[in-house]
Design a protein around this motif. Structure first.
Motif, PDB file in Angstrom:
ATOM      1  N   TRP A 235      48.390  47.125  45.099  1.00 46.60           N
ATOM      2  CA  TRP A 235      48.470  45.913  44.389  1.00 46.60           C
ATOM      3  C   TRP A 235      47.199  45.428  43.995  1.00 46.60           C
ATOM      4  O   TRP A 235      47.189  44.646  42.747  1.00 46.60           O
ATOM      5  CB  TRP A 235      48.895  45.005  45.608  1.00 46.60           C
ATOM      6  CG  TRP A 235      48.477  43.300  45.485  1.00 46.60           C
ATOM      7  CD1 TRP A 235      49.181  42.393  44.846  1.00 46.60           C
ATOM      8  CD2 TRP A 235      47.299  42.647  45.828  1.00 46.60           C
ATOM      9  NE1 TRP A 235      48.695  41.209  44.747  1.00 46.60           N
ATOM     10  CE2 TRP A 235      47.528  41.416  45.335  1.00 46.60           C
ATOM     11  CE3 TRP A 235      46.187  42.968  46.357  1.00 46.60           C
ATOM     12  CZ2 TRP A 235      46.413  40.252  45.511  1.00 46.60           C
ATOM     13  CZ3 TRP A 235      45.190  41.960  46.720  1.00 46.60           C
ATOM     14  CH2 TRP A 235      45.316  40.625  46.182  1.00 46.60           C
ATOM     15  N   LEU A 236      46.060  45.797  44.781  1.00 44.47           N
ATOM     16  CA  LEU A 236      44.535  45.521  44.183  1.00 44.47           C
ATOM     17  C   LEU A 236      44.550  46.041  42.788  1.00 44.47           C
ATOM     18  O   LEU A 236      43.969  45.361  41.826  1.00 44.47           O
ATOM     19  CB  LEU A 236      43.788  45.831  45.093  1.00 44.47           C
ATOM     20  CG  LEU A 236      42.366  45.254  45.052  1.00 44.47           C
ATOM     21  CD1 LEU A 236      42.389  43.763  44.837  1.00 44.47           C
ATOM     22  CD2 LEU A 236      41.390  45.608  46.279  1.00 44.47           C
ATOM     23  N   GLN A 237      44.963  47.385  42.548  1.00 42.20           N
ATOM     24  CA  GLN A 237      44.582  47.971  41.227  1.00 42.20           C
ATOM     25  C   GLN A 237      45.426  47.469  40.220  1.00 42.20           C
ATOM     26  O   GLN A 237      44.926  47.528  39.122  1.00 42.20           O
ATOM     27  CB  GLN A 237      45.094  49.399  41.582  1.00 42.20           C
ATOM     28  CG  GLN A 237      44.101  50.358  42.191  1.00 42.20           C
ATOM     29  CD  GLN A 237      44.429  51.584  42.705  1.00 42.20           C
ATOM     30  OE1 GLN A 237      45.251  52.460  41.913  1.00 42.20           O
ATOM     31  NE2 GLN A 237      43.840  52.408  43.666  1.00 42.20           N
ATOM     32  N   GLU A 238      46.675  46.921  40.445  1.00 40.50           N
ATOM     33  CA  GLU A 238      47.472  46.414  39.454  1.00 40.50           C
ATOM     34  C   GLU A 238      46.874  45.119  39.365  1.00 40.50           C
ATOM     35  O   GLU A 238      46.619  44.606  37.966  1.00 40.50           O
ATOM     36  CB  GLU A 238      48.647  46.147  39.991  1.00 40.50           C
ATOM     37  CG  GLU A 238      49.718  45.454  39.086  1.00 40.50           C
ATOM     38  CD  GLU A 238      50.212  46.335  37.827  1.00 40.50           C
ATOM     39  OE1 GLU A 238      50.000  45.892  36.829  1.00 40.50           O
ATOM     40  OE2 GLU A 238      50.024  47.534  38.065  1.00 40.50           O
ATOM     41  N   GLN A 239      46.210  44.112  40.237  1.00 43.98           N
ATOM     42  CA  GLN A 239      45.743  43.037  39.874  1.00 43.98           C
ATOM     43  C   GLN A 239      44.341  43.206  39.058  1.00 43.98           C
ATOM     44  O   GLN A 239      44.238  42.396  37.999  1.00 43.98           O
ATOM     45  CB  GLN A 239      45.175  42.366  41.214  1.00 43.98           C
ATOM     46  CG  GLN A 239      46.385  41.729  42.295  1.00 43.98           C
ATOM     47  CD  GLN A 239      47.268  40.814  41.345  1.00 43.98           C
ATOM     48  OE1 GLN A 239      46.771  39.786  40.909  1.00 43.98           O
ATOM     49  NE2 GLN A 239      48.367  41.008  41.539  1.00 43.98           N
ATOM     50  N   GLN A 240      43.634  44.132  39.129  1.00 42.44           N
ATOM     51  CA  GLN A 240      42.497  44.538  38.196  1.00 42.44           C
ATOM     52  C   GLN A 240      42.982  44.912  36.994  1.00 42.44           C
ATOM     53  O   GLN A 240      42.190  44.549  35.875  1.00 42.44           O
ATOM     54  CB  GLN A 240      41.560  45.590  38.948  1.00 42.44           C
ATOM     55  CG  GLN A 240      41.047  45.293  40.351  1.00 42.44           C
ATOM     56  CD  GLN A 240      40.014  46.177  40.647  1.00 42.44           C
ATOM     57  OE1 GLN A 240      40.631  47.161  41.288  1.00 42.44           O
ATOM     58  NE2 GLN A 240      38.822  46.031  40.615  1.00 42.44           N
ATOM     59  N   LYS A 241      44.008  45.685  36.850  1.00 43.17           N
ATOM     60  CA  LYS A 241      44.562  45.970  35.504  1.00 43.17           C
ATOM     61  C   LYS A 241      44.915  44.740  34.701  1.00 43.17           C
ATOM     62  O   LYS A 241      44.698  44.655  33.653  1.00 43.17           O
ATOM     63  CB  LYS A 241      45.586  47.152  35.694  1.00 43.17           C
ATOM     64  CG  LYS A 241      45.425  48.511  36.267  1.00 43.17           C
ATOM     65  CD  LYS A 241      46.470  49.170  36.216  1.00 43.17           C
ATOM     66  CE  LYS A 241      46.305  50.743  36.585  1.00 43.17           C
ATOM     67  NZ  LYS A 241      47.322  51.736  36.851  1.00 43.17           N
ATOM     68  N   GLN A 242      45.708  43.877  35.202  1.00 41.12           N
ATOM     69  CA  GLN A 242      46.073  42.660  34.742  1.00 41.12           C
ATOM     70  C   GLN A 242      44.883  41.974  34.138  1.00 41.12           C
ATOM     71  O   GLN A 242      45.038  41.276  33.127  1.00 41.12           O
ATOM     72  CB  GLN A 242      46.998  41.815  35.652  1.00 41.12           C
ATOM     73  CG  GLN A 242      48.202  42.590  35.903  1.00 41.12           C
ATOM     74  CD  GLN A 242      48.987  41.534  37.059  1.00 41.12           C
ATOM     75  OE1 GLN A 242      48.744  40.268  37.106  1.00 41.12           O
ATOM     76  NE2 GLN A 242      50.142  42.138  37.460  1.00 41.12           N
ATOM     77  N   ILE A 243      43.924  41.833  34.856  1.00 47.05           N
ATOM     78  CA  ILE A 243      42.738  40.997  34.449  1.00 47.05           C
ATOM     79  C   ILE A 243      42.028  41.761  33.286  1.00 47.05           C
ATOM     80  O   ILE A 243      41.567  40.951  32.523  1.00 47.05           O
ATOM     81  CB  ILE A 243      41.609  41.007  35.776  1.00 47.05           C
ATOM     82  CG1 ILE A 243      42.177  40.069  36.836  1.00 47.05           C
ATOM     83  CG2 ILE A 243      40.263  40.393  35.107  1.00 47.05           C
ATOM     84  CD1 ILE A 243      41.552  39.775  38.001  1.00 47.05           C
ATOM     85  N   MET A 244      41.959  42.939  33.400  1.00 48.19           N
ATOM     86  CA  MET A 244      41.168  43.761  32.400  1.00 48.19           C
ATOM     87  C   MET A 244      42.222  43.741  31.061  1.00 48.19           C
ATOM     88  O   MET A 244      41.436  43.619  29.860  1.00 48.19           O
ATOM     89  CB  MET A 244      41.119  45.276  32.830  1.00 48.19           C
ATOM     90  CG  MET A 244      40.316  45.514  33.914  1.00 48.19           C
ATOM     91  SD  MET A 244      38.448  44.923  33.336  1.00 48.19           S
ATOM     92  CE  MET A 244      38.220  46.299  32.324  1.00 48.19           C
TER      93      MET A 244
END
Length: 264
Positions: A235-244
């Protein structure tokens, strides 16, 4: 007045700090922690994630002190001084870790069983014997010698196998299936303990396999913690990808030209 911090003989202003964080590749870590804090804040209202009982806080403190190997109050004070922390900040650090665990449980605790069964075929473990060589002729000869019981698998693996398994007489494991080559997974998953599998080409090797033991994965407490952490990290990696990948606001783009950099 411009805010600044003093480190040794160097004075670092707030505007310089973001550039330094980027240069030292620390912005992704800061971004990660901010995402977690925001998620805890958003979920605390409905799931009571932020509520920590005095007993939970006391237990979290004991665990934190044990992890840091603090033996007495002097050790705690020395560590706080080294980190530049006040007692209040230390309390925040300890309770934050507790809140993160509560957030994990509130978000994915009821999904662990289904996630486990979806992942079970990868989590099962095997113990197997392996003999590998790059010569197909040698592989065939050794296979027939094992089949005829002229030599033991272990003796031939010690003498002929070209991998580290030679040191253990070919024995490997326990090891999870997801750590093995897909061809080996298929071979071991479809065989019975004690069955000698004929030489098979895998990459640059000709391998002979024998399944020794199949160990089904169990949804015990250790596995629950592991899967909970996997779901959290995914979940955390997906959140970071969305922000990037999100477009940057024009206002931030303009400020970037003046020396400041957005966290994304």
């Amino acid at each position: 007045m411009t805010e600044a911090i003093q480190i040794g003989n160097r004075t670092i202003t707030a505007s310089e700090l973001i550039s330094l964080l980027a240069s030292y590749q620390m912005l992704p870590h800061l971004q990660r922690e901010l995402i977690i804090d925001e998620a805890i804040e958003q979920n605390s209202r409905s799931a009571n994630v932020a509520i920590c009982t005095p007993e939970e806080v006391a237990q979290a403190k004991q665990q934190f002190y044990a992890e840091k190997q603090f033996k007495n109050e002097e050790d705690i004070q020395a560590w706080m001084a080294h980190q530049g922390l006040t007692p209040e900040q230390l309390e925040v650090i300890i309770t934050r870790k507790l809140k993160i665990e509560k957030f994990k449980q509130a978000t994915w605790g009821n999904k662990l069983e289904s996630y486990f069964f979806q992942s079970k075929t990868k989590l099962d473990k095997v113990i197997y014997s392996l003999l590998r060589t790059q010569d197909v002729g040698i592989a065939q000869e050794l296979y027939f010698r094992i089949q005829a019981k002229e030599n033991s698998f272990a003796d031939l693996a010690r003498e002929y196998s070209l991998g580290p398994e030679a040191q253990t007489g070919g024995l490997v494991g326990p090891i999870e299936l997801n750590a093995l080559h897909p061809i080996m997974v298929q071979m071991l998953s479809s065989s019975q303990p004690g069955q000698i599998l004929p030489p098979t080409r895998i990459a640059d090797w000709f391998v002979i396999l024998r399944l020794e033991k199949f160990i089904p994965a169990q949804l015990d407490e250790f596995m629950k913690v592991r899967l909970l952490n996997e779901l959290f990290e995914t979940w955390l990696q997906e959140q970071q990808k969305q922000i990037m990948s999100a477009p940057r606001p024009e206002a931030e783009t303009g400020r970037q030209g003046q020396g400041d950099q957005p966290l994304t």
